[in-house]
Design a protein around this motif. Structure first.
Motif, mmCIF file in Angstrom:
data_model
loop_
_atom_site.group_PDB
_atom_site.id
_atom_site.type_symbol
_atom_site.label_atom_id
_atom_site.label_comp_id
_atom_site.label_asym_id
_atom_site.label_seq_id
_atom_site.Cartn_x
_atom_site.Cartn_y
_atom_site.Cartn_z
ATOM 1 N N MET A 1 31.147 38.011 39.356
ATOM 2 C CA MET A 1 31.483 39.236 39.991
ATOM 3 C C MET A 1 30.750 39.501 41.132
ATOM 4 S SD MET A 1 33.346 42.097 39.326
ATOM 5 C CE MET A 1 33.855 41.969 37.692
ATOM 6 N N GLN A 2 29.497 39.437 41.249
ATOM 7 C CA GLN A 2 28.784 39.723 42.355
ATOM 8 C C GLN A 2 29.035 38.816 43.653
ATOM 9 O OE1 GLN A 2 24.610 38.921 40.671
ATOM 10 N NE2 GLN A 2 24.479 41.233 40.334
ATOM 11 N N GLU A 3 29.389 37.488 43.237
ATOM 12 C CA GLU A 3 29.751 36.667 44.065
ATOM 13 C C GLU A 3 31.091 37.437 45.012
ATOM 14 O OE1 GLU A 3 30.248 32.896 42.919
ATOM 15 O OE2 GLU A 3 28.126 32.734 42.009
ATOM 16 N N ALA A 4 32.163 37.713 44.194
ATOM 17 C CA ALA A 4 33.197 38.381 44.880
ATOM 18 C C ALA A 4 32.829 39.560 45.803
ATOM 19 C CB ALA A 4 34.209 38.853 43.642
ATOM 20 N N THR A 24 35.646 52.083 43.053
ATOM 21 C CA THR A 24 36.163 53.023 42.012
ATOM 22 C C THR A 24 36.752 52.082 40.791
ATOM 23 O OG1 THR A 24 36.357 54.858 43.321
ATOM 24 C CG2 THR A 24 37.290 54.907 41.444
ATOM 25 N N ARG A 25 37.704 51.297 41.315
ATOM 26 C CA ARG A 25 38.445 50.452 40.274
ATOM 27 C C ARG A 25 37.267 49.546 39.795
ATOM 28 N NH1 ARG A 25 44.201 47.809 41.214
ATOM 29 N NH2 ARG A 25 44.340 47.085 39.001
ATOM 30 N N LEU A 26 36.408 48.819 40.298
ATOM 31 C CA LEU A 26 35.517 47.944 39.641
ATOM 32 C C LEU A 26 34.740 48.598 38.617
ATOM 33 C CD1 LEU A 26 34.437 45.021 39.992
ATOM 34 C CD2 LEU A 26 32.701 46.043 41.644
ATOM 35 N N LEU A 30 34.183 47.857 34.573
ATOM 36 C CA LEU A 30 32.906 47.412 34.113
ATOM 37 C C LEU A 30 32.908 48.734 32.927
ATOM 38 C CD1 LEU A 30 30.944 46.478 37.402
ATOM 39 C CD2 LEU A 30 31.735 45.036 35.570
ATOM 40 N N CYS A 31 32.765 49.723 33.345
ATOM 41 C CA CYS A 31 32.694 50.691 31.949
ATOM 42 C C CYS A 31 33.603 50.427 31.109
ATOM 43 C CB CYS A 31 32.763 52.224 32.858
ATOM 44 S SG CYS A 31 31.673 52.778 33.847
#
Length: 125
Positions: A1-4, A24-26, A30-31
């Motif tokens: 995820m961080q790589e993206a 916001t979507r990300l 995650l939540c």
């Protein structure tokens, strides 16, 4: 995820107008994932088939009872507390019940039984 996210930030044609929507979507995803995970953990923790069994293994209980009966026949020379512990074990009390009665912990009961066994080996080989 961080790589993206890092690749996206380094993208030379990044549309800065769309970054707030993307973040916001990300964060929302995650939540939601975290909430699902917590719900599953909570559900599993209360599932009757997943609750751990008693700490006393049946084989240990049977062996302890047999050994305790053998010890009980040879307890004259032991302290009253040691005799009480072994007699409770021969009567079918669990380590937890013995610990509660004697005001110790189950591990303390286990240790006391170990010391009694050691004394018996020294005396009766």
């Amino acid at each position: 995820m961080q790589e993206a996210i890092i690749r996206g930030a380094e993208f030379d044609r990044l549309d800065m107008d769309r970054v707030p929507q993307f973040l916001t979507r990300l964060v929302t995803r995650l939540c939601v994932d975290e909430a699902r995970h917590n719900a599953i953990v909570k559900k599993m923790a209360s599932h009757p088939r997943l609750i751990p069994h008693s700490a006393d293994d049946l084989v240990d209980v049977v062996c302890d009872n047999a050994e305790a009966q053998w010890l009980a026949a040879r307890l004259e020379a032991f302290s009253p507390k040691d005799r009480k512990l072994v007699l409770m074990l021969t009567s079918g009390f669990t380590r937890k019940e013995i610990a509660e009665e004697l005001g110790t912990t189950p591990q303390g009961t286990h240790s006391a039984l170990y010391r009694i066994r050691k004394k018996m080996v020294e005396r009766y080989g």
